[in-house]
Design an enzyme around this catalytic site. Structure first.
Site, PDB file in Angstrom:
ATOM      1  N   ASP A   1      49.586   7.175  28.055  1.00 32.75           N
ATOM      2  CA  ASP A   1      49.392   8.027  29.361  1.00 32.75           C
ATOM      3  C   ASP A   1      49.704   9.267  27.751  1.00 32.75           C
ATOM      4  OD1 ASP A   1      49.155  10.408  30.581  1.00 32.75           O
ATOM      5  OD2 ASP A   1      50.347   9.457  31.909  1.00 32.75           O
TER       6      ASP A   1
ATOM      7  N   ASP B   1      44.728   4.268  25.328  1.00 34.89           N
ATOM      8  CA  ASP B   1      44.268   5.079  26.577  1.00 34.89           C
ATOM      9  C   ASP B   1      45.053   4.681  27.837  1.00 34.89           C
ATOM     10  OD1 ASP B   1      40.546   6.486  26.557  1.00 34.89           O
ATOM     11  OD2 ASP B   1      41.307   5.649  28.886  1.00 34.89           O
TER      12      ASP B   1
ATOM     13  N   SER C   1      35.993  22.166  22.906  1.00 36.27           N
ATOM     14  CA  SER C   1      35.247  22.365  23.206  1.00 36.27           C
ATOM     15  C   SER C   1      34.404  23.721  23.305  1.00 36.27           C
ATOM     16  CB  SER C   1      35.037  21.860  25.361  1.00 36.27           C
ATOM     17  OG  SER C   1      34.174  22.496  25.533  1.00 36.27           O
TER      18      SER C   1
ATOM     19  N   TYR D   1      40.269  23.142  32.500  1.00 36.56           N
ATOM     20  CA  TYR D   1      40.267  22.752  31.977  1.00 36.56           C
ATOM     21  C   TYR D   1      38.902  23.662  29.901  1.00 36.56           C
ATOM     22  CZ  TYR D   1      36.430  20.048  28.960  1.00 36.56           C
ATOM     23  OH  TYR D   1      35.749  19.515  27.615  1.00 36.56           O
TER      24      TYR D   1
HETATM   25  P1  NAD Z   1      35.401  10.474  28.305  1.00 43.58           P
HETATM   26  O1  NAD Z   1      36.206  10.470  30.067  1.00 43.58           O
HETATM   27  O2  NAD Z   1      34.063   9.871  28.766  1.00 43.58           O
HETATM   28  O3  NAD Z   1      36.970   9.850  28.485  1.00 43.58           O
HETATM   29  C1  NAD Z   1      38.051   9.983  27.975  1.00 43.58           C
HETATM   30  C2  NAD Z   1      39.295   9.277  28.032  1.00 43.58           C
HETATM   31  O4  NAD Z   1      40.477  10.095  27.892  1.00 43.58           O
HETATM   32  C3  NAD Z   1      38.813   8.018  28.315  1.00 43.58           C
HETATM   33  O5  NAD Z   1      38.575   6.754  27.933  1.00 43.58           O
HETATM   34  C4  NAD Z   1      39.915   8.708  29.909  1.00 43.58           C
HETATM   35  O6  NAD Z   1      40.606   6.742  29.966  1.00 43.58           O
HETATM   36  C5  NAD Z   1      40.823   8.837  28.493  1.00 43.58           C
HETATM   37  N1  NAD Z   1      42.142   9.447  29.108  1.00 43.58           N
HETATM   38  C6  NAD Z   1      42.339  10.490  30.430  1.00 43.58           C
HETATM   39  N2  NAD Z   1      43.335  10.544  30.478  1.00 43.58           N
HETATM   40  C7  NAD Z   1      44.274   9.915  29.584  1.00 43.58           C
HETATM   41  C8  NAD Z   1      46.086  10.302  29.030  1.00 43.58           C
HETATM   42  N3  NAD Z   1      46.723  10.854  30.006  1.00 43.58           N
HETATM   43  N4  NAD Z   1      45.688   9.307  28.824  1.00 43.58           N
HETATM   44  C9  NAD Z   1      45.062   8.632  27.293  1.00 43.58           C
HETATM   45  N5  NAD Z   1      44.321   8.828  27.542  1.00 43.58           N
HETATM   46  C10 NAD Z   1      43.637   9.460  29.013  1.00 43.58           C
HETATM   47  O7  NAD Z   1      35.461  11.425  28.435  1.00 43.58           O
HETATM   48  P2  NAD Z   1      34.322  12.496  26.681  1.00 43.58           P
HETATM   49  O8  NAD Z   1      33.294  13.467  27.765  1.00 43.58           O
HETATM   50  O9  NAD Z   1      34.523  11.786  26.379  1.00 43.58           O
HETATM   51  O10 NAD Z   1      35.658  13.095  26.912  1.00 43.58           O
HETATM   52  C11 NAD Z   1      36.340  13.546  24.592  1.00 43.58           C
HETATM   53  C12 NAD Z   1      36.956  14.913  24.245  1.00 43.58           C
HETATM   54  O11 NAD Z   1      35.602  14.772  24.475  1.00 43.58           O
HETATM   55  C13 NAD Z   1      37.608  15.202  26.016  1.00 43.58           C
HETATM   56  O12 NAD Z   1      38.785  15.567  25.275  1.00 43.58           O
HETATM   57  C14 NAD Z   1      36.920  16.401  26.652  1.00 43.58           C
HETATM   58  O13 NAD Z   1      37.494  17.840  26.745  1.00 43.58           O
HETATM   59  C15 NAD Z   1      35.869  16.925  24.921  1.00 43.58           C
HETATM   60  N6  NAD Z   1      34.548  17.634  25.523  1.00 43.58           N
HETATM   61  C16 NAD Z   1      33.238  16.364  25.815  1.00 43.58           C
HETATM   62  C17 NAD Z   1      32.348  17.015  26.143  1.00 43.58           C
HETATM   63  C18 NAD Z   1      31.557  16.162  26.776  1.00 43.58           C
HETATM   64  O14 NAD Z   1      30.270  16.388  26.887  1.00 43.58           O
HETATM   65  N7  NAD Z   1      31.752  14.436  27.567  1.00 43.58           N
HETATM   66  C19 NAD Z   1      32.336  18.035  26.029  1.00 43.58           C
HETATM   67  C20 NAD Z   1      33.204  19.117  25.081  1.00 43.58           C
HETATM   68  C21 NAD Z   1      34.212  18.121  24.822  1.00 43.58           C
END
Ligand code: NAD
Length: 264
Positions: A60, A34, A151, A164
């Protein structure tokens, strides 16, 4: 699941954090990758970094050298890789009339290019291990899994989340293409399609009753999902119980994709 090593990108928060915890409970050694160093290191400490059960690597995913370093650190700590949860993702507001080129590139860079870069390096590492050990295909399919975080927005769309939605549609296709290429090596590739899950991404919605009502009107199970309910799907897809599943997207969306119109 013992003796397996799993990388979870975006593993410091939200869904990725829940996946890291769950795979650790399942007996995997976990590598949390992360850009959030503080939360990532804290989670690794919680999961037993001092006992060699967890490792945080600052990474990253959109940067090739950073991804190469992630694999190098994983090899040097654990000497192998069995499971990848390709989860890091970001959003940027904007529809076709107002989305900036910069935001488009940023979201594509993390969600799509990042997922590709990590999957490519992880797959190479897995294939090398399988060939070196001369593993039987049936054994490999119970051990090796790549799980891409898609998603429901890979199928349905939100107008002001153009970048997205574009990346999640592409992730679904990338999942299929990877699954086909890696089938002969014994590596299964699947995706998870969450609906609305309670993480930082949904913070603005949680504080806004009108926005929450809107989501509920599209959610037959009538609640926001918990990150643990996505982690359990990742655990299943990574497990030997999923040994005949590859190339598919498993939706944990409270029924959203089944719904035409809205919930009354
Ligand atoms: P979140 O923002 O809580 O967590 C995302 C994590 O990714 C964070 O720890 C952030 O620091 C890290 N991150 C961001 N950019 C990065 C990079 N360049 N390199 C490495 N790490 C990086 O988001 P979340 O809701 O837990 O989402 C996680 C995944 O689930 C994503 O792919 C998101 O699209 C997918 N998703 C989430 C939802 C929702 O409702 N929360 C729904 C569908 C899909």
């Amino acid at each position: 699941m013992g003796d397996r090593v799993a990388i979870i990108t975006g593993g410091a928060n939200g869904i990725g954090k829940a996946c890291a915890r769950r795979l650790s409970e399942d007996g995997c050694q976990v590598v949390i990758a992360d850009i959030d160093q503080e939360s990532g290191q804290a989670l690794a400490d919680e999961l037993g970094a001092d006992k060699g059960k967890a490792l945080f690597v600052s990474c990253d995913v959109s940067d090739r050298l950073s991804v190469n370093n992630l694999l190098a650190e994983t090899r040097s700590a654990f000497d192998r890789l069995d499971v990848l949860v390709n989860n890091a993702g970001i959003v940027a507001k904007g529809d076709i009339l107002d989305l900036s080129e910069n935001d488009f590139d940023r979201v594509i860079g993390v969600n799509l290019r990042g997922a590709f870069l990590v999957a490519r390096e992880a797959a190479k590492q897995m294939v090398e291990q399988i060939e070196e050990a001369g593993e039987r295909l049936e054994d490999a399919r119970r051990r090796y899994a790549i799980i891409n975080m898609s998603s429901v927005n890979g199928v349905v769309a939100i107008p002001d989340q153009l970048a997205y939605c574009t990346t999640k549609g592409a992730i679904d296709q990338m999942t299929k293409s990877m699954a086909l290429a890696l089938a002969k090596h014994g590596i299964r590739v699947n995706a998870i399609g969450p609906g609305s899950i309670n993480t930082d991404v949904l913070k603005s919605v949680n504080d806004n009753p009108a926005a929450l009502d809107k989501i509920m009107s599209r959610t037959p199970l009538q609640r926001i999902g918990d990150p643990d309910e996505i982690a359990s799907v990742a655990s299943f897809l990574a497990s030997r119980d999923a040994s005949y599943i590859t190339g598919t997207v498993l939706y944990a969306d409270g029924g959203r994709l089944a719904l035409n119109y809205t919930v009354g």
